[in-house]
Structures are given as C-alpha cells and as structure tokens.
Design a protein around this motif. Sequence first.
Motif, PDB file in Angstrom:
ATOM      1  N   GLU A 154       0.224  17.288 -12.271  1.00  0.00           N
ATOM      2  CA  GLU A 154       0.066  17.420 -13.729  1.00  0.00           C
ATOM      3  C   GLU A 154       0.921  16.433 -14.516  1.00  0.00           C
ATOM      4  N   SER A 155       2.025  15.969 -13.932  1.00  0.00           N
ATOM      5  CA  SER A 155       2.900  15.038 -14.658  1.00  0.00           C
ATOM      6  C   SER A 155       2.226  13.692 -14.917  1.00  0.00           C
ATOM      7  N   PHE A 156       1.144  13.399 -14.185  1.00  0.00           N
ATOM      8  CA  PHE A 156       0.409  12.148 -14.404  1.00  0.00           C
ATOM      9  C   PHE A 156      -0.805  12.336 -15.316  1.00  0.00           C
ATOM     10  N   GLY A 157      -0.997  13.542 -15.799  1.00  0.00           N
ATOM     11  CA  GLY A 157      -2.204  13.839 -16.557  1.00  0.00           C
ATOM     12  C   GLY A 157      -2.351  13.066 -17.849  1.00  0.00           C
ATOM     13  N   HIS A 158      -1.211  12.681 -18.451  1.00  0.00           N
ATOM     14  CA  HIS A 158      -1.267  12.055 -19.776  1.00  0.00           C
ATOM     15  C   HIS A 158      -1.211  10.541 -19.751  1.00  0.00           C
ATOM     16  N   ASP A 159      -0.821   9.945 -18.624  1.00  0.00           N
ATOM     17  CA  ASP A 159      -0.614   8.488 -18.643  1.00  0.00           C
ATOM     18  C   ASP A 159      -0.977   7.804 -17.330  1.00  0.00           C
ATOM     19  N   LEU A 160      -1.964   8.346 -16.602  1.00  0.00           N
ATOM     20  CA  LEU A 160      -2.273   7.801 -15.279  1.00  0.00           C
ATOM     21  C   LEU A 160      -2.678   6.336 -15.347  1.00  0.00           C
ATOM     22  N   ASP A 161      -3.444   5.947 -16.352  1.00  0.00           N
ATOM     23  CA  ASP A 161      -3.858   4.546 -16.451  1.00  0.00           C
ATOM     24  C   ASP A 161      -2.653   3.620 -16.558  1.00  0.00           C
ATOM     25  N   ALA A 162      -1.649   4.032 -17.319  1.00  0.00           N
ATOM     26  CA  ALA A 162      -0.435   3.227 -17.446  1.00  0.00           C
ATOM     27  C   ALA A 162       0.333   3.191 -16.130  1.00  0.00           C
ATOM     28  N   VAL A 163       0.347   4.314 -15.421  1.00  0.00           N
ATOM     29  CA  VAL A 163       1.013   4.383 -14.115  1.00  0.00           C
ATOM     30  C   VAL A 163       0.357   3.404 -13.137  1.00  0.00           C
ATOM     31  N   LEU A 164      -0.974   3.379 -13.134  1.00  0.00           N
ATOM     32  CA  LEU A 164      -1.698   2.477 -12.230  1.00  0.00           C
ATOM     33  C   LEU A 164      -1.474   1.025 -12.626  1.00  0.00           C
ATOM     34  N   ALA A 172      -3.942  18.095  -0.928  1.00  0.00           N
ATOM     35  CA  ALA A 172      -3.154  19.059  -0.151  1.00  0.00           C
ATOM     36  C   ALA A 172      -3.503  20.510  -0.443  1.00  0.00           C
ATOM     37  N   SER A 173      -4.549  20.736  -1.235  1.00  0.00           N
ATOM     38  CA  SER A 173      -4.942  22.112  -1.544  1.00  0.00           C
ATOM     39  C   SER A 173      -6.400  22.130  -1.981  1.00  0.00           C
ATOM     40  N   ARG A 174      -6.983  23.324  -2.007  1.00  0.00           N
ATOM     41  CA  ARG A 174      -8.383  23.449  -2.429  1.00  0.00           C
ATOM     42  C   ARG A 174      -8.552  22.979  -3.869  1.00  0.00           C
ATOM     43  N   GLU A 175      -7.536  23.162  -4.677  1.00  0.00           N
ATOM     44  CA  GLU A 175      -7.622  22.718  -6.072  1.00  0.00           C
ATOM     45  C   GLU A 175      -7.568  21.209  -6.183  1.00  0.00           C
ATOM     46  N   HIS A 176      -6.672  20.580  -5.438  1.00  0.00           N
ATOM     47  CA  HIS A 176      -6.394  19.154  -5.652  1.00  0.00           C
ATOM     48  C   HIS A 176      -7.243  18.215  -4.805  1.00  0.00           C
ATOM     49  N   ASN A 177      -7.825  18.689  -3.698  1.00  0.00           N
ATOM     50  CA  ASN A 177      -8.659  17.800  -2.877  1.00  0.00           C
ATOM     51  C   ASN A 177      -9.817  17.179  -3.664  1.00  0.00           C
ATOM     52  N   PRO A 178     -10.621  17.963  -4.402  1.00  0.00           N
ATOM     53  CA  PRO A 178     -11.713  17.349  -5.163  1.00  0.00           C
ATOM     54  C   PRO A 178     -11.207  16.425  -6.264  1.00  0.00           C
ATOM     55  N   GLN A 179     -10.029  16.747  -6.823  1.00  0.00           N
ATOM     56  CA  GLN A 179      -9.454  15.883  -7.853  1.00  0.00           C
ATOM     57  C   GLN A 179      -9.051  14.532  -7.269  1.00  0.00           C
ATOM     58  N   ALA A 180      -8.504  14.550  -6.044  1.00  0.00           N
ATOM     59  CA  ALA A 180      -8.128  13.297  -5.378  1.00  0.00           C
ATOM     60  C   ALA A 180      -9.360  12.434  -5.128  1.00  0.00           C
ATOM     61  N   VAL A 226       0.867  -1.179   0.000  1.00  0.00           N
ATOM     62  CA  VAL A 226       0.000   0.000   0.000  1.00  0.00           C
ATOM     63  C   VAL A 226       0.904   1.228   0.000  1.00  0.00           C
ATOM     64  N   ASP A 227       0.750   2.084  -1.010  1.00  0.00           N
ATOM     65  CA  ASP A 227       1.464   3.359  -1.075  1.00  0.00           C
ATOM     66  C   ASP A 227       0.587   4.390  -0.377  1.00  0.00           C
ATOM     67  N   ILE A 228       1.005   4.828   0.825  1.00  0.00           N
ATOM     68  CA  ILE A 228       0.116   5.684   1.621  1.00  0.00           C
ATOM     69  C   ILE A 228       0.179   7.154   1.221  1.00  0.00           C
ATOM     70  N   GLY A 229       1.057   7.509   0.271  1.00  0.00           N
ATOM     71  CA  GLY A 229       1.149   8.908  -0.134  1.00  0.00           C
ATOM     72  C   GLY A 229       1.642   9.062  -1.560  1.00  0.00           C
ATOM     73  N   ALA A 230       0.716   9.268  -2.496  1.00  0.00           N
ATOM     74  CA  ALA A 230       1.077   9.492  -3.893  1.00  0.00           C
ATOM     75  C   ALA A 230       0.293  10.690  -4.414  1.00  0.00           C
ATOM     76  N   ASN A 231       1.003  11.650  -4.971  1.00  0.00           N
ATOM     77  CA  ASN A 231       0.376  12.874  -5.479  1.00  0.00           C
ATOM     78  C   ASN A 231      -0.075  12.663  -6.920  1.00  0.00           C
ATOM     79  N   LEU A 232      -1.066  11.800  -7.100  1.00  0.00           N
ATOM     80  CA  LEU A 232      -1.471  11.391  -8.447  1.00  0.00           C
ATOM     81  C   LEU A 232      -2.293  12.453  -9.164  1.00  0.00           C
ATOM     82  N   THR A 233      -2.669  13.533  -8.469  1.00  0.00           N
ATOM     83  CA  THR A 233      -3.327  14.643  -9.164  1.00  0.00           C
ATOM     84  C   THR A 233      -2.301  15.589  -9.782  1.00  0.00           C
TER      85      THR A 233
END
Length: 267
Positions: A13-23, A39-47, A4-11
């Motif tokens: 931007e560097s994961f925007g193009h290939d997240l499915d492959a990363v997973l 960790a921010s108002r922008e990224h919380n809903p994205q997470a 279990v990776d307890i901390g990954a910043n998957l929101t």
Amino acid sequence: MQLVDIGANLTHESFGHDLDAVLQRAREAGVGQMVVTGASREHNPQALELARRHPGMLYATAGVHPHHATEYTEECDAELRALHAHAEVVAVGECGLDYFRDFSPRPAQRRAFERQLQLAADLAAAGNPKPLFLHQRDAHADFMAIMKQFDGRHGPAVVHCFTGTREELFDYLDQDWHIGITGWLCDERRGQHLREIVRNIPANRLMVETDAPYLLPRTLRPMPKDRRNEPAFLPHIVEELARDRGEAVEAVAAASTATARAFFRLP
C-alpha cells in the motif's frame, strides 16, 4: 550499470500513491527490470496486473508466503494454477517456512509449502518449468527435508532475502540453488555475519534484491524521510556487496543481472 531487482513488494500500500515515480527513479538508477513479489491470494493478481501494465520492466511471482499459509485452500491452489498460465508470472512463490514469526501454525506452513512445490513439479512435468522463489527463517531443518521430497522435480530455486548462517548457505549452494542478497547486508546489528560469507557465493548463483518497501539499507545516505525502501536503492546494496566480495561494482552488477535474466528467463 543495469540491474535486476528480483524481489520488490510493489503491491504494498505504501506504493499506491506514487508507483510511477518509484519506477522512474528505478530506471534512472539503472534498475531496468523488477520482479514483483506475489505472496498472498490478495496480492498475487495485483502483481500480475502490474506486470501487464509495465511489460518488459515488471514481472510477477505468484505464491503464498508462510505468514498466509492458512489461506491455502483448494480454491487457492486453483487460483495459483490459473495465474501460472500467464507468461508474466515467472516464478512459484514466495513460499517456504517461517518459524521466526510463526504467524501461521507450523503444520499449515508445511502443507502450503508442499502444495506449492507440487505445483512447481506439475509445471515442470507439463513442459513449463518455473523457478522457485523461496523463504526460510529459523526453519532450516524442516525446509531442507521438505525440499528433499521434491528433489529433481522442479525448476531452479532461489532462497530469497538470505539472512542465514554459513552452514545454511553451503547447504543451499550444495543443492545448486541461487541466493538473493538484500539490504540486510547493510545492517550492522544483524547482518555483520553476511559480510563475511557472501564472497563464498559463486557469481552465477548470486542475485540482488531490495525486498522493498522493507529492509531499507541502514548505511544509505541520505535516508528517505519516510524510511521506505524502493528499487532505486538497489545500486547501494550492490556497492556494499561488491566491497565485501572484493570485486568491482561493475562486475557484481553485470554478473547478478546476467544470472537473474537467465534464472527468470527475462529478455
């Protein structure tokens, strides 16, 4: 090996193009569950949205990192409370203090931290306790003093991405808090002291994380050309951690996974 990776910043931007492959690479590496850091108002809903799109594999935290402390308004507090009504959001944070970067004024950092600890206390009082996902860098005394104000009023806590001293480690363990270890361990310039002290962390207090896309383990071979860290590299961190603890890789993997699932209440 199931991790279990307890901390990954998957929101990020560097994961925007290939997240499915990363997973997919993470799954193939044995990383079956990941907690996406909010960790921010922008990224919380994205997470939260990522967790909803990948049920059983991704979960989310919701909080305001000290770097973003100035955005902690009444409106922000209301947004966080709404996010924590969702089961996919499994921890309060990332929250804490960072006097190393000082991207936000220290009084604003302390206020934002206190507000999030109050949120955690309110969730616990309402019968919906959620663990704390904590950040501390070069602010140990103030961090401990603020946490002491909320002693006994919140759920379990993890000091994520621990990079501190032996004294700091024992202060946290004395509070029965958990410790998150990242690829910082693999940094011969900054992480050598960690190799000496990680054996002091009880197995039921130890969890592992990549902090992707940050903190790419410097001992990883081959190195990715883009220098981006990702959850598939978590087994490398576990191997290094096991060596430093004088334990079998399988034992560290099994214990950290069991601890993470119990801490975040993952299936």
